[in-house]
Write a protein that holds these residues in place. Structure first.
Motif, mmCIF file in Angstrom:
data_model
loop_
_atom_site.group_PDB
_atom_site.id
_atom_site.type_symbol
_atom_site.label_atom_id
_atom_site.label_comp_id
_atom_site.label_asym_id
_atom_site.label_seq_id
_atom_site.Cartn_x
_atom_site.Cartn_y
_atom_site.Cartn_z
ATOM 1 N N ARG A 1 29.119 53.980 28.869
ATOM 2 C CA ARG A 1 29.084 52.855 27.930
ATOM 3 C C ARG A 1 28.215 53.201 26.712
ATOM 4 O O ARG A 1 28.581 52.889 25.584
ATOM 5 N N ARG A 2 27.074 53.845 26.956
ATOM 6 C CA ARG A 2 26.202 54.221 25.832
ATOM 7 C C ARG A 2 26.870 55.244 24.921
ATOM 8 O O ARG A 2 26.514 55.362 23.754
ATOM 9 N N GLN A 3 27.840 55.995 25.446
ATOM 10 C CA GLN A 3 28.600 56.952 24.633
ATOM 11 C C GLN A 3 29.738 56.262 23.881
ATOM 12 O O GLN A 3 30.501 56.909 23.187
ATOM 13 N N GLY A 4 29.871 54.947 24.045
ATOM 14 C CA GLY A 4 30.867 54.178 23.312
ATOM 15 C C GLY A 4 32.156 53.893 24.071
ATOM 16 O O GLY A 4 33.108 53.364 23.496
ATOM 17 N N HIS A 5 32.210 54.219 25.349
ATOM 18 C CA HIS A 5 33.424 53.993 26.133
ATOM 19 C C HIS A 5 33.404 52.609 26.791
ATOM 20 O O HIS A 5 32.347 52.075 27.107
ATOM 21 N N ARG A 6 34.568 52.077 27.004
ATOM 22 C CA ARG A 6 34.741 50.845 27.776
ATOM 23 C C ARG A 6 34.997 51.261 29.228
ATOM 24 O O ARG A 6 35.753 52.201 29.469
ATOM 25 N N VAL A 7 34.375 50.570 30.184
ATOM 26 C CA VAL A 7 34.495 50.947 31.590
ATOM 27 C C VAL A 7 34.938 49.736 32.412
ATOM 28 O O VAL A 7 34.364 48.660 32.305
ATOM 29 N N THR A 8 35.962 49.957 33.228
ATOM 30 C CA THR A 8 36.433 48.951 34.183
ATOM 31 C C THR A 8 36.393 49.578 35.566
ATOM 32 O O THR A 8 36.893 50.685 35.756
ATOM 33 N N VAL A 9 35.799 48.860 36.529
ATOM 34 C CA VAL A 9 35.623 49.366 37.883
ATOM 35 C C VAL A 9 36.461 48.567 38.866
ATOM 36 O O VAL A 9 36.494 47.336 38.806
ATOM 37 N N VAL A 10 37.120 49.275 39.781
ATOM 38 C CA VAL A 10 37.755 48.668 40.950
ATOM 39 C C VAL A 10 37.052 49.280 42.147
ATOM 40 O O VAL A 10 36.954 50.506 42.254
ATOM 41 N N CYS A 11 36.524 48.409 43.031
ATOM 42 C CA CYS A 11 35.684 48.913 44.122
ATOM 43 C C CYS A 11 35.754 48.011 45.339
ATOM 44 O O CYS A 11 36.377 46.952 45.314
ATOM 45 N N ALA A 12 35.064 48.436 46.387
ATOM 46 C CA ALA A 12 34.947 47.634 47.602
ATOM 47 C C ALA A 12 33.938 46.526 47.376
ATOM 48 O O ALA A 12 33.049 46.634 46.531
ATOM 49 N N GLY A 13 34.076 45.481 48.158
ATOM 50 C CA GLY A 13 33.129 44.384 48.097
ATOM 51 C C GLY A 13 32.830 43.871 49.482
ATOM 52 O O GLY A 13 33.612 44.063 50.414
ATOM 53 N N ALA A 14 31.702 43.225 49.615
ATOM 54 C CA ALA A 14 31.365 42.554 50.865
ATOM 55 C C ALA A 14 32.199 41.272 50.945
ATOM 56 O O ALA A 14 32.776 40.823 49.950
ATOM 57 N N ALA A 15 32.261 40.691 52.124
ATOM 58 C CA ALA A 15 33.072 39.487 52.324
ATOM 59 C C ALA A 15 32.673 38.357 51.385
ATOM 60 O O ALA A 15 33.528 37.589 50.941
#
Length: 192
Positions: free
Chosen positions: A30-44
């Motif tokens: 992000r500090r380098q100017g990129h947009r970031v979207t995360v798909v990940c595991a989650g707790a219940a």
């Protein structure tokens, strides 16, 4: 550039240590100017969509994560109750892939942490996009225990494979070794 990240471990809130190094790398991007979207595991009890420090985070709940580590949960579960464990691993992997297909469709590049299932998911979705697959210790040890190094060999032909340490390299799965760094200034004592 819009970078899509697929990970099983990611902080659930500010200060959560789970996957904090993945979040740290995303902060750098992000500090380098990129947009970031995360798909990940989650707790219940995790919300399925949130924002953390400017990163859009989409979660797939699963009991395999945030309770001592998925590799150990998988290995123990496969020994003690293989069918329910395989069912949950398969269910999670399919839902992770479906969410990644929806949320990362507009991304220019993919970055996956842990080869199974994240690297495999990203490889199946990448199309013509570049994909960097980061192999960490726990996923490599699990693949070795399950005799699943074929996964790493398959990924090495579809993505840029990165090992976080030299001893993790798998035969027939070439990749670069890039040690995970830390931001030492975050650990500096504060001036009073």
């Amino acid at each position: 550039m819009h970078i899509g990240v697929i990970s099983t471990s990611y902080p659930r809130r500010a200060g959560d240590p789970a996957g904090s190094f993945v979040h740290g790398l995303n902060g750098y991007l992000r500090r380098q100017g990129h947009r970031v979207t995360v798909v990940c595991a989650g707790a219940a009890d995790s919300p399925t969509q949130a924002e953390l420090d400017g990163v859009s985070v989409h979660r797939v709940p699963s009991p395999l994560f945030f309770q001592g580590g998925a590799p150990d949960a998988l290995a123990t579960g496969l020994c003690q109750s293989p069918l329910p464990t395989l069912w949950e691993a398969g269910r999670f992997s399919l839902q992770l892939g479906a969410m990644a297909a929806r949320q990362l469709v507009g991304c220019d590049a993919l970055l996956s942490h842990w080869l199974a299932p994240c690297g495999m998911t990203a490889a199946l979705l990448q199309g013509r996009r570049p994909h960097v697959a980061v192999a960490h210790s726990s996923d490599i040890h699990l693949l070795r225990r399950l005799r699943g190094s074929v996964v790493a060999r398959w990924l090495s032909r579809r993505a840029q494979l990165v090992y976080s340490a030299e001893h993790l390299r798998l035969d027939g799965a070439p990749g670069r070794v890039v040690p995970m760094g830390i931001h030492v200034a975050a650990f500096a004592p504060s001036e009073r």
